[in-house]
Design an enzyme around this catalytic site. Sequence first.
Site, PDB file in Angstrom:
ATOM      1  N   PHE A  78      16.021   8.612 -36.699  1.00 36.22           N
ATOM      2  CA  PHE A  78      15.506   7.468 -37.456  1.00 36.22           C
ATOM      3  C   PHE A  78      15.905   7.502 -38.927  1.00 36.22           C
ATOM      4  O   PHE A  78      15.909   6.478 -39.602  1.00 36.22           O
ATOM      5  CB  PHE A  78      13.969   7.398 -37.352  1.00 36.22           C
ATOM      6  CG  PHE A  78      13.256   8.341 -38.283  1.00 36.22           C
ATOM      7  CD1 PHE A  78      13.032   7.989 -39.615  1.00 36.22           C
ATOM      8  CD2 PHE A  78      12.835   9.596 -37.861  1.00 36.22           C
ATOM      9  CE1 PHE A  78      12.399   8.860 -40.496  1.00 36.22           C
ATOM     10  CE2 PHE A  78      12.211  10.476 -38.723  1.00 36.22           C
ATOM     11  CZ  PHE A  78      11.993  10.103 -40.048  1.00 36.22           C
ATOM     12  N   LYS A 111      22.859   5.058 -28.774  1.00 39.13           N
ATOM     13  CA  LYS A 111      21.417   5.003 -28.504  1.00 39.13           C
ATOM     14  C   LYS A 111      20.713   5.381 -29.802  1.00 39.13           C
ATOM     15  O   LYS A 111      20.508   6.552 -30.103  1.00 39.13           O
ATOM     16  CB  LYS A 111      21.053   5.986 -27.382  1.00 39.13           C
ATOM     17  CG  LYS A 111      19.828   5.634 -26.556  1.00 39.13           C
ATOM     18  CD  LYS A 111      18.544   5.459 -27.335  1.00 39.13           C
ATOM     19  CE  LYS A 111      17.939   6.759 -27.797  1.00 39.13           C
ATOM     20  NZ  LYS A 111      16.804   6.538 -28.759  1.00 39.13           N
ATOM     21  N   GLU A 168      14.460   4.562 -31.663  1.00 38.87           N
ATOM     22  CA  GLU A 168      13.659   3.387 -31.278  1.00 38.87           C
ATOM     23  C   GLU A 168      12.689   2.988 -32.390  1.00 38.87           C
ATOM     24  O   GLU A 168      12.026   1.963 -32.301  1.00 38.87           O
ATOM     25  CB  GLU A 168      12.901   3.654 -29.966  1.00 38.87           C
ATOM     26  CG  GLU A 168      11.869   4.771 -29.995  1.00 38.87           C
ATOM     27  CD  GLU A 168      12.464   6.172 -29.743  1.00 38.87           C
ATOM     28  OE1 GLU A 168      13.575   6.449 -30.232  1.00 38.87           O
ATOM     29  OE2 GLU A 168      11.775   6.986 -29.089  1.00 38.87           O
ATOM     30  N   ARG A 169      12.635   3.818 -33.472  1.00 42.75           N
ATOM     31  CA  ARG A 169      11.696   3.482 -34.547  1.00 42.75           C
ATOM     32  C   ARG A 169      12.304   2.507 -35.549  1.00 42.75           C
ATOM     33  O   ARG A 169      11.590   1.743 -36.181  1.00 42.75           O
ATOM     34  CB  ARG A 169      11.240   4.756 -35.253  1.00 42.75           C
ATOM     35  CG  ARG A 169      10.325   5.573 -34.343  1.00 42.75           C
ATOM     36  CD  ARG A 169       9.845   6.809 -35.031  1.00 42.75           C
ATOM     37  NE  ARG A 169      10.221   7.988 -34.269  1.00 42.75           N
ATOM     38  CZ  ARG A 169      10.230   9.211 -34.747  1.00 42.75           C
ATOM     39  NH1 ARG A 169       9.904   9.435 -36.002  1.00 42.75           N
ATOM     40  NH2 ARG A 169      10.556  10.221 -33.985  1.00 42.75           N
ATOM     41  N   SER A 214      16.026  16.243 -34.178  1.00 42.66           N
ATOM     42  CA  SER A 214      15.263  17.470 -34.429  1.00 42.66           C
ATOM     43  C   SER A 214      15.785  18.615 -33.554  1.00 42.66           C
ATOM     44  O   SER A 214      16.407  18.378 -32.509  1.00 42.66           O
ATOM     45  CB  SER A 214      13.785  17.211 -34.143  1.00 42.66           C
ATOM     46  OG  SER A 214      13.641  16.803 -32.799  1.00 42.66           O
ATOM     47  N   CYS A 246      17.891  15.231 -43.684  1.00 38.66           N
ATOM     48  CA  CYS A 246      18.172  16.553 -43.116  1.00 38.66           C
ATOM     49  C   CYS A 246      18.771  17.483 -44.166  1.00 38.66           C
ATOM     50  O   CYS A 246      18.803  18.685 -43.979  1.00 38.66           O
ATOM     51  CB  CYS A 246      19.125  16.424 -41.946  1.00 38.66           C
ATOM     52  SG  CYS A 246      20.689  15.712 -42.453  1.00 38.66           S
ATOM     53  N   GLU A 306       9.887  22.725 -40.243  1.00 35.84           N
ATOM     54  CA  GLU A 306      10.505  21.591 -40.948  1.00 35.84           C
ATOM     55  C   GLU A 306       9.422  20.536 -41.150  1.00 35.84           C
ATOM     56  O   GLU A 306       8.829  20.052 -40.187  1.00 35.84           O
ATOM     57  CB  GLU A 306      11.656  21.006 -40.117  1.00 35.84           C
ATOM     58  CG  GLU A 306      12.348  19.858 -40.841  1.00 35.84           C
ATOM     59  CD  GLU A 306      13.430  19.177 -40.008  1.00 35.84           C
ATOM     60  OE1 GLU A 306      13.264  19.055 -38.785  1.00 35.84           O
ATOM     61  OE2 GLU A 306      14.433  18.738 -40.609  1.00 35.84           O
TER      62      GLU A 306
HETATM   63  P1  NAD Z   1      14.146  13.153 -32.877  1.00 31.18           P
HETATM   64  O1  NAD Z   1      14.715  14.430 -32.374  1.00 31.18           O
HETATM   65  O2  NAD Z   1      12.713  12.871 -32.633  1.00 31.18           O
HETATM   66  O3  NAD Z   1      14.949  11.901 -32.245  1.00 31.18           O
HETATM   67  C1  NAD Z   1      16.347  11.832 -32.280  1.00 31.18           C
HETATM   68  C2  NAD Z   1      16.824  11.023 -31.080  1.00 31.18           C
HETATM   69  O4  NAD Z   1      16.414  11.685 -29.879  1.00 31.18           O
HETATM   70  C3  NAD Z   1      16.254   9.610 -31.028  1.00 31.18           C
HETATM   71  O5  NAD Z   1      17.274   8.719 -30.635  1.00 31.18           O
HETATM   72  C4  NAD Z   1      15.151   9.716 -29.971  1.00 31.18           C
HETATM   73  O6  NAD Z   1      14.985   8.514 -29.241  1.00 31.18           O
HETATM   74  C5  NAD Z   1      15.659  10.816 -29.064  1.00 31.18           C
HETATM   75  N1  NAD Z   1      14.558  11.600 -28.474  1.00 31.18           N
HETATM   76  C6  NAD Z   1      13.352  11.886 -29.042  1.00 31.18           C
HETATM   77  N2  NAD Z   1      12.605  12.628 -28.210  1.00 31.18           N
HETATM   78  C7  NAD Z   1      13.343  12.818 -27.085  1.00 31.18           C
HETATM   79  C8  NAD Z   1      13.103  13.522 -25.861  1.00 31.18           C
HETATM   80  N3  NAD Z   1      11.956  14.178 -25.618  1.00 31.18           N
HETATM   81  N4  NAD Z   1      14.072  13.525 -24.929  1.00 31.18           N
HETATM   82  C9  NAD Z   1      15.247  12.872 -25.141  1.00 31.18           C
HETATM   83  N5  NAD Z   1      15.520  12.189 -26.289  1.00 31.18           N
HETATM   84  C10 NAD Z   1      14.584  12.170 -27.257  1.00 31.18           C
HETATM   85  O7  NAD Z   1      14.493  13.084 -34.441  1.00 31.18           O
HETATM   86  P2  NAD Z   1      13.986  12.012 -35.501  1.00 31.18           P
HETATM   87  O8  NAD Z   1      12.531  12.237 -35.762  1.00 31.18           O
HETATM   88  O9  NAD Z   1      14.448  10.657 -35.128  1.00 31.18           O
HETATM   89  O10 NAD Z   1      14.852  12.446 -36.779  1.00 31.18           O
HETATM   90  C11 NAD Z   1      14.447  13.453 -37.668  1.00 31.18           C
HETATM   91  C12 NAD Z   1      15.067  14.785 -37.308  1.00 31.18           C
HETATM   92  O11 NAD Z   1      16.490  14.668 -37.303  1.00 31.18           O
HETATM   93  C13 NAD Z   1      14.763  15.867 -38.313  1.00 31.18           C
HETATM   94  O12 NAD Z   1      14.503  17.059 -37.615  1.00 31.18           O
HETATM   95  C14 NAD Z   1      16.036  15.979 -39.122  1.00 31.18           C
HETATM   96  O13 NAD Z   1      16.257  17.229 -39.741  1.00 31.18           O
HETATM   97  C15 NAD Z   1      17.052  15.720 -38.077  1.00 31.18           C
HETATM   98  N6  NAD Z   1      18.307  15.293 -38.653  1.00 31.18           N
HETATM   99  C16 NAD Z   1      19.331  16.184 -38.675  1.00 31.18           C
HETATM  100  C17 NAD Z   1      20.523  15.839 -39.242  1.00 31.18           C
HETATM  101  C18 NAD Z   1      21.661  16.798 -39.268  1.00 31.18           C
HETATM  102  O14 NAD Z   1      22.730  16.387 -39.634  1.00 31.18           O
HETATM  103  N7  NAD Z   1      21.490  18.053 -38.890  1.00 31.18           N
HETATM  104  C19 NAD Z   1      20.705  14.561 -39.792  1.00 31.18           C
HETATM  105  C20 NAD Z   1      19.636  13.666 -39.745  1.00 31.18           C
HETATM  106  C21 NAD Z   1      18.442  14.051 -39.164  1.00 31.18           C
END
Ligand code: NAD
Length: 508
Positions: free
Chosen positions: A163, A187, A190-191, A240, A295, A394
């Site tokens: 997101f 994909k 969804e937020r 994450s 991140c 985090e």
């Molecule tokens: P998230 O892991 O909750 O979601 C990321 C994606 O995974 C979304 O598209 C979501 O729909 C999907 N998802 C969520 N739960 C799932 C599940 N149980 N099974 C399958 N798919 C699932 O992350 P977020 O809250 O959207 O974003 C924040 C996180 O992203 C933070 O941890 C941040 O550090 C990380 N991030 C990392 C980088 C990097 O380059 N390393 C860059 C941006 C964000």
Amino acid sequence: MSTTITETTDAASAPLTLITHVVGGAHVASEGRRGPVFNPATGKQTGEVALAPAEFVHEAARTAKAAQKAWRDTGLAKRAAVMYRVRQIIMERADEIARIITAEHGKTVADAHGEVARGLENVEFCTGLMHHLKGEYSEQVATGIDVHQVRQPVGVVACITPFNFPAMVPLWMVTTAIAAGNAVILKPSERDPSAANWIADVFHEAGLPDGILNVVHGDKEAVDAILDDPIIRAVSFVGSTPIAKYIYERAAANGKRVQALGGAKNHMIVMPDADLDSAADAAVSAAYGSAGERCMAVSVVVAVGDVGDALISKVADRISGLVVGDGTDPASEMGPLITREARDRVAGFVEGAAGEGATVVVDGREGALPEEGFFIGASLVDGVTPGMRVYDEEIFGPVLSVVRVANYDEAVDLINSNRYANGTAVFTRDGKTARQFEYDIEVGMVGINVPIPVPVGSFSFGGWKDSLFGDAHMYGPEAFTFYTRRKVVTTRWPEPSESQISLGFPTH
Ligand code: NAD
């Protein structure tokens, strides 16, 4: 061009925008589940997003596969022309996408413009796709034998995004995947799903054929369908760490190429010789920009030697001037968090820090905050040590921890012991210390007096350890490697008279 397809009426209040998928060039809604989309600055639901069931994902993959062959056959100059047009459209309409980002994510419009600019770097890099897709050739590796290597697209690839950068991270992925001749299933989170639809519309306006960039909205059900779909040959993920690990393992078990970037805990070392005003400016910018939902945000300052008291006082002074408010207000410097749950979770870390023995110097739960929306102010916590939740996890919010250490070696040990290894920085005026830090530190992206060292588009982005599963970094040269398969061709044109049978292994 429109990203809003239909409108549905929420019985209680204003009409909600229905955010649909983009498949085969058309905006289509799936049957069944919907997810709420909020404006975090007001706390009100503004839309609902269609959540794709598994079969919808598989159908989108079939659509992508059917379209990909003609795109692969499209000449590189024509592909590059699409990238140039995408760049032009995004530049002309940057404010439109910035406001879409702010409306669903909450970050300030100025910050959203920064996100768009960094995403645009990837489009610019991909305008040079002719160069990036060049192969290699070795003449006369043996008598009369030449060898060349070509790069061919993987086929259909999936891009699953978080997101916090609803435009930049999709642009990190889809531009290179498309430039390399693949078809994409994007994909997004969804937020804040609308930015992805806007991007797909821009690519179509720029001349990308239907079916090459498809946006499928959804949650775990859609993601699992992607991971199990045999048509999809590669998966790029950012999110994450627990989900990144899950994506990596399940996609790899299904034989897919996968890169999965995870969470972070980024440390910024301040050496005793550093300019403390510059270091405090950098710490505040990097910790509280985008309300800490980056991140590469600095979440820990490591104060070396005796700099702790002076540095904390300078950071606290600067926090007191930060303006927290609706991201559309030009006066706001920090917007709300993405959801009420995220806000409450961050408040829980601040609440818990004192109980764990840390000192809350500035408490972001206090002070004047907008009454509506998912707002929390900037927090500063001193006396933090490993083992405290506020250090180990985090937080992904506007909380800056300060860990005090005696010397450089302790600072490096602290960082190298952390499970995350996305970004880090050192603030010093001593070149030898800076060089040693670069050499010693086990982190993927390093800043020397630069607090958020996100590489420019001509390099690649990626952390180490629990911040990246797989070995290919995002965008830049490594992305062209990830989204292509190398094929090596060995060629000989003998005279028929030179032909003979030999059962020995070919040498030269
Ligand atoms: P998230 O892991 O909750 O979601 C990321 C994606 O995974 C979304 O598209 C979501 O729909 C999907 N998802 C969520 N739960 C799932 C599940 N149980 N099974 C399958 N798919 C699932 O992350 P977020 O809250 O959207 O974003 C924040 C996180 O992203 C933070 O941890 C941040 O550090 C990380 N991030 C990392 C980088 C990097 O380059 N390393 C860059 C941006 C964000």
